[in-house]
Motif scaffolding. Sequence first.
Motif, mmCIF file in Angstrom:
data_model
loop_
_atom_site.group_PDB
_atom_site.id
_atom_site.type_symbol
_atom_site.label_atom_id
_atom_site.label_comp_id
_atom_site.label_asym_id
_atom_site.label_seq_id
_atom_site.Cartn_x
_atom_site.Cartn_y
_atom_site.Cartn_z
ATOM 1 N N TYR A 1 50.217 13.689 80.408
ATOM 2 C CA TYR A 1 49.075 14.418 80.198
ATOM 3 C C TYR A 1 48.679 15.358 81.474
ATOM 4 N N GLN A 2 48.856 16.637 81.366
ATOM 5 C CA GLN A 2 48.577 17.453 82.636
ATOM 6 C C GLN A 2 47.301 18.496 82.191
ATOM 7 N N VAL A 3 46.290 18.079 82.915
ATOM 8 C CA VAL A 3 45.004 18.693 83.007
ATOM 9 C C VAL A 3 44.969 19.916 83.706
ATOM 10 N N ALA A 4 45.248 21.169 83.244
ATOM 11 C CA ALA A 4 45.221 22.232 84.108
ATOM 12 C C ALA A 4 43.621 22.736 84.784
ATOM 13 N N ARG A 5 42.982 22.666 83.883
ATOM 14 C CA ARG A 5 41.407 23.319 84.262
ATOM 15 C C ARG A 5 40.445 22.076 83.615
ATOM 16 N N THR A 6 39.675 21.798 84.402
ATOM 17 C CA THR A 6 38.437 20.940 83.915
ATOM 18 C C THR A 6 36.956 21.317 84.350
ATOM 19 N N PRO A 7 36.097 21.404 83.400
ATOM 20 C CA PRO A 7 34.607 21.874 83.922
ATOM 21 C C PRO A 7 34.156 20.851 84.920
ATOM 22 N N ALA A 8 34.687 19.705 85.105
ATOM 23 C CA ALA A 8 34.047 18.601 86.329
ATOM 24 C C ALA A 8 33.845 19.121 87.523
ATOM 25 N N LEU A 9 32.987 19.007 88.223
ATOM 26 C CA LEU A 9 32.677 19.483 89.737
ATOM 27 C C LEU A 9 32.636 18.134 90.602
ATOM 28 N N ASP A 10 32.613 18.997 91.983
ATOM 29 C CA ASP A 10 32.745 17.725 93.107
ATOM 30 C C ASP A 10 31.476 16.959 92.661
ATOM 31 N N PRO A 11 31.467 15.717 92.450
ATOM 32 C CA PRO A 11 30.308 14.743 92.485
ATOM 33 C C PRO A 11 29.617 14.512 93.908
ATOM 34 N N THR A 12 29.990 14.778 94.977
ATOM 35 C CA THR A 12 29.341 14.434 95.940
ATOM 36 C C THR A 12 28.453 15.527 96.426
ATOM 37 N N GLY A 13 28.843 16.866 96.051
ATOM 38 C CA GLY A 13 27.935 17.891 96.399
ATOM 39 C C GLY A 13 28.324 18.466 97.920
ATOM 40 N N GLY B 1 30.623 21.248 96.110
ATOM 41 C CA GLY B 1 30.022 21.652 94.821
ATOM 42 C C GLY B 1 31.167 22.567 94.002
ATOM 43 N N ALA B 2 32.328 22.633 94.325
ATOM 44 C CA ALA B 2 33.356 23.192 93.552
ATOM 45 C C ALA B 2 34.120 22.454 92.716
ATOM 46 N N GLY B 3 34.867 23.189 91.778
ATOM 47 C CA GLY B 3 35.303 22.164 90.575
ATOM 48 C C GLY B 3 36.294 21.370 91.115
ATOM 49 N N LEU B 4 36.593 20.275 90.418
ATOM 50 C CA LEU B 4 37.722 19.374 90.599
ATOM 51 C C LEU B 4 39.136 20.111 90.305
ATOM 52 N N PRO B 5 40.182 19.563 90.749
ATOM 53 C CA PRO B 5 41.486 20.417 90.935
ATOM 54 C C PRO B 5 42.118 19.874 89.696
ATOM 55 N N ALA B 6 43.430 20.249 89.259
ATOM 56 C CA ALA B 6 44.139 19.996 88.188
ATOM 57 C C ALA B 6 44.776 18.460 88.393
ATOM 58 N N VAL B 7 45.033 17.820 87.425
ATOM 59 C CA VAL B 7 45.536 16.403 87.474
ATOM 60 C C VAL B 7 46.679 16.229 86.298
ATOM 61 N N THR B 8 47.547 15.145 86.963
ATOM 62 C CA THR B 8 48.586 14.802 86.184
ATOM 63 C C THR B 8 48.716 13.331 85.615
ATOM 64 N N MET B 9 48.719 12.710 84.528
ATOM 65 C CA MET B 9 48.612 11.275 84.460
ATOM 66 C C MET B 9 49.967 11.196 83.542
ATOM 67 N N THR B 10 50.315 9.937 83.398
ATOM 68 C CA THR B 10 51.460 9.631 82.750
ATOM 69 C C THR B 10 51.304 8.201 82.348
ATOM 70 N N GLY B 11 51.982 7.702 80.902
ATOM 71 C CA GLY B 11 51.902 6.561 80.353
ATOM 72 C C GLY B 11 53.039 6.247 79.656
ATOM 73 N N PRO C 1 25.091 17.012 84.005
ATOM 74 C CA PRO C 1 26.506 17.256 83.341
ATOM 75 C C PRO C 1 27.081 18.594 83.383
ATOM 76 N N ALA C 2 28.353 18.761 83.450
ATOM 77 C CA ALA C 2 29.029 19.895 83.173
ATOM 78 C C ALA C 2 29.746 20.011 81.755
ATOM 79 N N ASP C 3 29.641 21.122 81.054
ATOM 80 C CA ASP C 3 30.129 21.501 79.808
ATOM 81 C C ASP C 3 31.024 22.569 80.086
#
Length: 439
Positions: free
Chosen positions: A73-85, A123-133, A47-49
């Motif tokens: 909901y805008q996520v500008a930075r996340t600790p999540a990483l590329d899951p495929t490697g 292996g890099a970090g996943l990018p920023a995302v934007t979600m709406t509802g 996991p990534a914390d």
Amino acid sequence: MAVGVAALAATTGGALSPPAAADGEVPSGQVEFPTHCAAPPQTGLPPADGPTTARITVDDPAPKAGDTVTVTYQVARTPALDPTGTGLPADVLTPTGRIVLGGAQSGEVTVVGVKRNDPVGAGAGLPAVTMTGTFTVTGAGGITLAPGGYTLHTSHMVDLDTTCDVVGAPVSERLTASPPPAAAGRTPARVNLRSVALGTAYGRPGAEVEVSGAGFAPGAAVTVAGRAGAAETADRVAATADERGEVLARLPVTDRATTAVVAYEGTAWSAPRGSGPAAYTVVAAAATTAATQRVSAVVEPGALSMTQAGESITLGGISYGQGGAAPGRIGTVTVKDARGGPAGWTLSGKITEFTGPGGVRIPGASLSWTPRCTVAPGGAGRCVAGGAGVVGPQGAVLASAPDAARAGGTFTIDATVTLRMPPYTPPGAYQAVLTLTLS
């Protein structure tokens, strides 16, 4: 196969939006909180914390009870990483999440983003995302909105879900709701409290989504249906409200145009007798990746080719505060089939979301078209115009020619387009990319 790309732009009247925050300045409402992102179990990765930096905004900070509020909901930075490697190509990441309501209204809001991302290194970090509802305001008072957990679904070679859990995220946005308007001397009108919640915010075509509803008349016949913008899709199932006015149904979502789910009493949806939309995304199974680029198509004997007039489409203006339809027309497409065989062809299109000032986004599903198709004199084939309806990021057929003993010819395809923009869309230019694919 030939590919055509056209840039679309729409404008709204009124003054320009205020300038964005200067470099180094923290945007209003941006918060940071600890996050635990679990890698997909099949990858065997740890996991990534780390901290998530996010921001929640609303389209109306002072709604009335009964109003539907759109949240982003805008996520500008996340600790999540590329899951495929091994890295990810562009446009394979679909985010979904939830926003936690507090204060005068409790519950959660489901938010969904479109499949759009820049390439990600191994292996890099996943990018920023934007979600709406959206959610419906149930009463007067102050309402707080805090970031909740989110899932980053990647569909490259194999479908993988990176799930990020959030504990105790701080409030990012607040709004103050007022009572519904009432005529002088009369009691306030009853607020429509009908609502729906989904068991999941996305699924493959044909997957069932669990839909739970509340606030309906006890014993009422209720229709649960898919929506694409303001129009219903082919997804529909009937249910009956129990003695508490609650509904539980399983809706098979087969129409790729579906972007939300609603429930209503009666023969058709209406604000007094229907719920607000709950966001939903149809995610196609992992497939070969595609890229869009400007291509010069050359017609050669024995080839199937396509050319398109113009490189951009400008839609009509919309007055600020009113919303409505911004009309336009695609550049005329000419398909030449000189292969001499019985095979037909299909011309389809898909569109990205519209991006405006300050990062405001309008879903691509807000754009619809009405295609037309003609065959030049002397042509052997038959041209069938695609159905009128939503284009969206999943795509729709613009025109086709069926397989036949006698095929080929020159075909002219055209379409009027309409972009539905909500009231009080921030003024400015909104742009998207429409990609046409001939196969």
